[in-house]
Design a protein around this motif. Structure first.
Motif, PDB file in Angstrom:
ATOM      1  N   ALA A 105      -5.600   4.481   5.032  1.00 44.77           N
ATOM      2  CA  ALA A 105      -4.604   5.539   5.258  1.00 44.77           C
ATOM      3  C   ALA A 105      -4.766   6.123   6.663  1.00 44.77           C
ATOM      4  CB  ALA A 105      -4.741   6.612   4.196  1.00 44.77           C
ATOM      5  N   THR A 106      -6.002   6.387   7.066  1.00 42.66           N
ATOM      6  CA  THR A 106      -6.268   6.945   8.402  1.00 42.66           C
ATOM      7  C   THR A 106      -5.904   5.941   9.486  1.00 42.66           C
ATOM      8  OG1 THR A 106      -8.128   8.091   7.402  1.00 42.66           O
ATOM      9  CG2 THR A 106      -8.037   8.099   9.808  1.00 42.66           C
ATOM     10  N   GLU A 164      -9.376  -1.108  -5.081  1.00 43.82           N
ATOM     11  CA  GLU A 164      -9.495   0.340  -5.323  1.00 43.82           C
ATOM     12  C   GLU A 164     -10.878   0.752  -5.811  1.00 43.82           C
ATOM     13  OE1 GLU A 164      -6.118   1.388  -7.716  1.00 43.82           O
ATOM     14  OE2 GLU A 164      -4.729   0.951  -6.079  1.00 43.82           O
ATOM     15  N   PHE A 221       1.050   4.921   0.926  1.00 48.60           N
ATOM     16  CA  PHE A 221       0.301   5.837   1.799  1.00 48.60           C
ATOM     17  C   PHE A 221       0.215   7.250   1.220  1.00 48.60           C
ATOM     18  CE2 PHE A 221       1.337   2.350   4.587  1.00 48.60           C
ATOM     19  CZ  PHE A 221       0.156   2.178   5.277  1.00 48.60           C
ATOM     20  N   MET A 253      -9.927   2.956   0.890  1.00 49.98           N
ATOM     21  CA  MET A 253      -8.508   3.352   0.750  1.00 49.98           C
ATOM     22  C   MET A 253      -8.197   4.490   1.734  1.00 49.98           C
ATOM     23  SD  MET A 253      -7.352   1.287  -1.562  1.00 49.98           S
ATOM     24  CE  MET A 253      -8.504   0.129  -0.861  1.00 49.98           C
ATOM     25  N   GLU A 254      -9.139   5.423   1.850  1.00 49.05           N
ATOM     26  CA  GLU A 254      -9.005   6.525   2.817  1.00 49.05           C
ATOM     27  C   GLU A 254      -8.946   5.967   4.240  1.00 49.05           C
ATOM     28  OE1 GLU A 254      -8.614   9.753   2.683  1.00 49.05           O
ATOM     29  OE2 GLU A 254      -8.657   9.880   0.489  1.00 49.05           O
ATOM     30  N   PHE A 301       0.845  -1.189   0.000  1.00 51.26           N
ATOM     31  CA  PHE A 301       0.000   0.000   0.000  1.00 51.26           C
ATOM     32  C   PHE A 301       0.879   1.236   0.000  1.00 51.26           C
ATOM     33  CE2 PHE A 301      -2.940   3.139   1.908  1.00 51.26           C
ATOM     34  CZ  PHE A 301      -4.035   2.960   1.069  1.00 51.26           C
ATOM     35  N   LYS A 308      -2.074   6.073   9.691  1.00 55.38           N
ATOM     36  CA  LYS A 308      -1.485   7.375  10.038  1.00 55.38           C
ATOM     37  C   LYS A 308      -1.936   7.871  11.403  1.00 55.38           C
ATOM     38  CE  LYS A 308      -0.012   9.088   5.627  1.00 55.38           C
ATOM     39  NZ  LYS A 308      -0.497   9.709   4.389  1.00 55.38           N
ATOM     40  N   LYS A 314      -2.457   6.621  -1.625  1.00 56.40           N
ATOM     41  CA  LYS A 314      -3.578   5.834  -1.099  1.00 56.40           C
ATOM     42  C   LYS A 314      -4.089   4.816  -2.129  1.00 56.40           C
ATOM     43  CE  LYS A 314      -4.749   9.638   1.901  1.00 56.40           C
ATOM     44  NZ  LYS A 314      -5.582  10.817   2.098  1.00 56.40           N
ATOM     45  N   THR A 315      -3.136   4.130  -2.734  1.00 53.19           N
ATOM     46  CA  THR A 315      -3.462   3.084  -3.707  1.00 53.19           C
ATOM     47  C   THR A 315      -2.594   1.865  -3.431  1.00 53.19           C
ATOM     48  OG1 THR A 315      -1.787   3.971  -5.206  1.00 53.19           O
ATOM     49  CG2 THR A 315      -4.074   4.671  -5.604  1.00 53.19           C
TER      50      THR A 315
END
Ligand SMILES: *[C@@H]1O[C@H](CO)[C@@H](O)[C@H](O)[C@H]1NC(C)=O
Ligand SMILES: *[C@@H]1O[C@H](CO)[C@@H](O)[C@H](O)[C@H]1NC(C)=O
Ligand SMILES: *[C@@H]1O[C@H](CO)[C@@H](O)[C@H](O)[C@H]1NC(C)=O
Ligand SMILES: *[C@@H]1O[C@H](CO)[C@@H](O)[C@H](O)[C@H]1NC(C)=O
Length: 337
Positions: A174-175, A164, A144, A170-171, A142, A178, A147-148
């Protein structure tokens, strides 16, 4: 002076709050390998804090040491991702098996694995990583930034496309890495088992190189926890020895090992003393093991033990003969009667 500075620096590096923390999740989906269909493990600094597999009826309850509302909320998020990981892992296994044309070979087993980590370094650097593998080889990872998913092999393009299709997910991923992973790391580092310190065992191993005319002396340090350790060699208790950077490897039981070697020219053997100094949070000062002396003291112990053993044998033999002698004498006396 320079040397003192180095030492001060080293001591500073092993303070508790200067540890590196890794919060990782591993999950796998397999078929035909006799393993549970799905399993997931979460670790903090290689100490397991959560485990689930498809043979279990229920998920691991929130442990007692998590007693805050925020902590309990995070435990629920873990449950949610366990279900989700089972779903995307199964998708990964199916799509990879098809793309590699391995659907026909029923006898062969296939395994799809994923691991995701977030790491917090003592200098404040925060890193995230999410990678997937099929039958032990890189499959996808992944990114970051974008985001793909990045396909590691052409056969992974289908999986990337399928995943995807859901941009919101995907968001979410990432969250998760992170933000959520860092918050969870702060909670999980309070786990009692994460805070049990284990003292390193230090062993000196020497290997003679026939051609080069030198001896490689290795300081092997193992069984310690947490991961942070400083190992260095000193010559004649004064000079640090030039040394290579060595890796700290997990032992698999929640402890770590590392090693550091010095090459001693044969003509220098016996001239200087070489000390391996280990600094670890589990010991107040250091563990200093001197090469040469250790061997001598071992021989000393052996000689003493051998002498004691010999004395015991002599004593037993002497006692035994004496009582046997008495016995014979007594027998003779009775016969005479
Ligand atoms: C939560 O657990 C910690 C450590 O086990 C304890 O010191 C603390 O008092 C507990 N807090 C509450 C609100 O129970
Ligand atoms: C799988 O089979 C298809 C169709 O027969 C073929 O085009 C493809 O190259 C094969 N893939 C692999 C990895 O063997
Ligand atoms: C922090 O430490 C990590 C790991 O040692 C290193 O890779 C990174 O470059 C450091 N970052 C800064 C800002 O010093
Ligand atoms: C190791 O600790 C001892 C005290 O136990 C101290 O005298 C010695 O200087 C230390 N050595 C190093 C290299 O830190």
């Amino acid at each position: 002076m320079k040397y003192i500075c180095i030492l001060v620096l080293l001591f500073q590096q092993v303070k508790t709050d200067d540890l590196r923390y890794d919060s990782c999740a591993y999950y796998m989906v397999s078929k035909g390998l006799g393993l549970p269909e799905f399993s997931e493990r979460r670790v903090l600094n290689d100490v397991t804090v959560y485990h689930h597999d498809s043979s279990l009826d229920s998920k691991m309850p929130c442990p007692d040491w998590i007693n805050t509302t925020a902590g309990k909320e995070h435990w629920k998020i873990i449950y949610h991702w366990t279900d989700y990981n089972k779903y995307v892992g199964t998708l990964g296994l199916q799509s990879a098996t098809e793309q590699f044309n391995q659907t026909g070979s029923l006898t062969d087993g296939n395994i799809y694995q994923a691991f995701g980590c977030c790491s917090l370094y003592p200098n404040g650097t925060y890193r995230t990583l999410l990678a997937h593998a099929f039958n032990g080889k890189d499959f996808a990872s992944f990114d970051f930034q974008t985001k793909t998913f990045v396909a590691a092999v052409p056969q992974a393009v289908l999986y990337k496309t399928l995943r995807e299709k859901d941009p919101a997910n995907m968001e979410e991923i990432a969250t998760l890495y992170k933000k959520t992973c860092l918050e969870r790391l702060q909670i999980l580092k309070e786990a009692p088992r994460v805070n049990i310190k284990k003292v390193p065992e230090v062993r000196i191993i020497e290997k003679k190189k026939k051609k080069a005319g030198s001896v490689t002396v290795t300081c092997h340090v193992t069984g310690f926890y947490p991961r942070e350790v400083q190992v260095f060699w000193l010559v004649s208790d004064l000079q640090p020895v030039d040394e290579e950077v060595t890796e700290i490897l997990p032992n698999g039981d929640g402890t770590y090992q590392t090693r550091k070697s010095v090459i001693v020219p044969e003509e220098d053997v016996g001239k200087h003393t070489y000390s391996c100094v280990v600094l670890h949070i589990s010991v107040p000062n250091n563990i200093t093991t001197v090469w040469g002396e250790e061997k001598r003291s071992k021989i000393g112990v052996f000689v003493v033990l051998a002498c004691v053993f010999l004395l015991i044998i002599v004593f037993v033999f002497w006692k035994c003969c004496r009582s046997a002698g008495k016995q014979i004498k007594m027998n003779l006396d009775t016969e005479q009667l």
